[in-house]
Design a protein around this motif. Structure first.
Motif, PDB file in Angstrom:
ATOM      1  N   SER A  67       1.055  -1.028   0.269  1.00  0.00           N
ATOM      2  CA  SER A  67      -0.172  -0.330  -0.096  1.00  0.00           C
ATOM      3  C   SER A  67       0.783   1.234  -0.106  1.00  0.00           C
ATOM      4  CB  SER A  67      -1.343   0.167   1.514  1.00  0.00           C
ATOM      5  OG  SER A  67      -1.196  -1.386   1.578  1.00  0.00           O
ATOM      6  N   PHE A  68       0.425   2.550  -0.586  1.00  0.00           N
ATOM      7  CA  PHE A  68       1.530   3.301  -1.120  1.00  0.00           C
ATOM      8  C   PHE A  68       0.877   4.710  -1.300  1.00  0.00           C
ATOM      9  CE2 PHE A  68       0.563   2.248  -5.450  1.00  0.00           C
ATOM     10  CZ  PHE A  68       0.434   3.302  -5.824  1.00  0.00           C
ATOM     11  N   ASP A  69       1.234   5.727  -0.662  1.00  0.00           N
ATOM     12  CA  ASP A  69       1.017   7.156  -0.819  1.00  0.00           C
ATOM     13  C   ASP A  69       1.582   8.096  -1.234  1.00  0.00           C
ATOM     14  OD1 ASP A  69      -1.203   9.275  -1.674  1.00  0.00           O
ATOM     15  OD2 ASP A  69      -1.795   9.620   1.270  1.00  0.00           O
ATOM     16  N   GLY A  70       1.817   9.245  -1.742  1.00  0.00           N
ATOM     17  CA  GLY A  70       2.538  10.074  -2.109  1.00  0.00           C
ATOM     18  C   GLY A  70       1.592  11.743  -1.559  1.00  0.00           C
ATOM     19  N   ALA A  71       2.477  12.543  -1.194  1.00  0.00           N
ATOM     20  CA  ALA A  71       1.907  13.919  -1.052  1.00  0.00           C
ATOM     21  C   ALA A  71       2.950  15.071  -1.443  1.00  0.00           C
ATOM     22  CB  ALA A  71       1.153  14.589   0.763  1.00  0.00           C
ATOM     23  N   ALA A  72       2.470  15.838  -2.443  1.00  0.00           N
ATOM     24  CA  ALA A  72       3.060  17.159  -2.510  1.00  0.00           C
ATOM     25  C   ALA A  72       2.488  18.022  -2.221  1.00  0.00           C
ATOM     26  CB  ALA A  72       3.726  17.425  -3.650  1.00  0.00           C
ATOM     27  N   GLY A  73       3.996  19.162  -1.016  1.00  0.00           N
ATOM     28  CA  GLY A  73       3.970  20.191  -0.500  1.00  0.00           C
ATOM     29  C   GLY A  73       4.851  21.025  -1.389  1.00  0.00           C
TER      30      GLY A  73
END
Length: 172
Positions: free
Chosen positions: A49-55
């Protein structure tokens, strides 16, 4: 998920590993123990399971590897470069595939909440953003090391722990 809860999840994870220092083993492990470990990992089915977030100026990647026996590996990465949300999602998938490869995992179900990344990886969606082409190529190369693979889209509500590991939309 509120930012405070995401930070608390990361703090709880880091509290499980209080020291960044490693202690050397008193004695060396026999070579055949590594082969037995690789053989036992090879037969197990794992879920990535993966997730990415950009800020603003950076991002984060959260990965959870879990086998059918309930063993879990949690990984959190800070992406120290400007990236889009789609690039952060691909970075998380790539980091997860690298971790699976390094552990000798051969049977893998990939689950992520980015419909775009999942469907581009499956070849259902065409690439419209040229910046994502190297990411998809890297994913395809890494997937060749997996014997059996199943890719599914997972709703965000079911992908909370990898999301918490990303550090949220503001990065870690």
């Amino acid at each position: 998920m509120p930012k405070a809860i995401k930070c608390q999840a990361l703090s709880d994870l880091l509290a499980q590993f209080p020291s960044g220092q490693c202690e050397p083993l008193e004695e060396s492990l026999p070579r055949d123990s590594f082969e037995a470990l690789a053989a036992s990992v090879d037969g197990l089915h794992w879920t990535l399971s993966f997730d990415g977030a950009a800020g603003s100026g950076s991002g984060g990647a959260g990965i959870v590897l879990q086998n059918e026996e309930g063993e879990r590996v949690h990984l959190a990465y800070k992406l120290n470069f400007p990236c889009s949300n789609n690039e952060a999602e691909y970075e998380a998938l790539i980091l997860g595939l690298v971790a699976a490869k390094e552990r000798g995992i051969r049977h893998l179900k990939i689950a992520g909440d980015s419909k775009l990344v999942i469907l581009q990886t499956e070849g259902v969606y065409a690439l419209k953003e040229p910046t994502l082409a190297p990411y998809r190529t890297t994913v395809q190369k890494l997937m060749k090391f997996i014997k059996s693979i199943n890719i599914i889209h997972k709703p965000r509500s079911e992908n909370r722990f990898p999301d918490a590991l990303t550090g949220g939309k503001d990065g870690i």
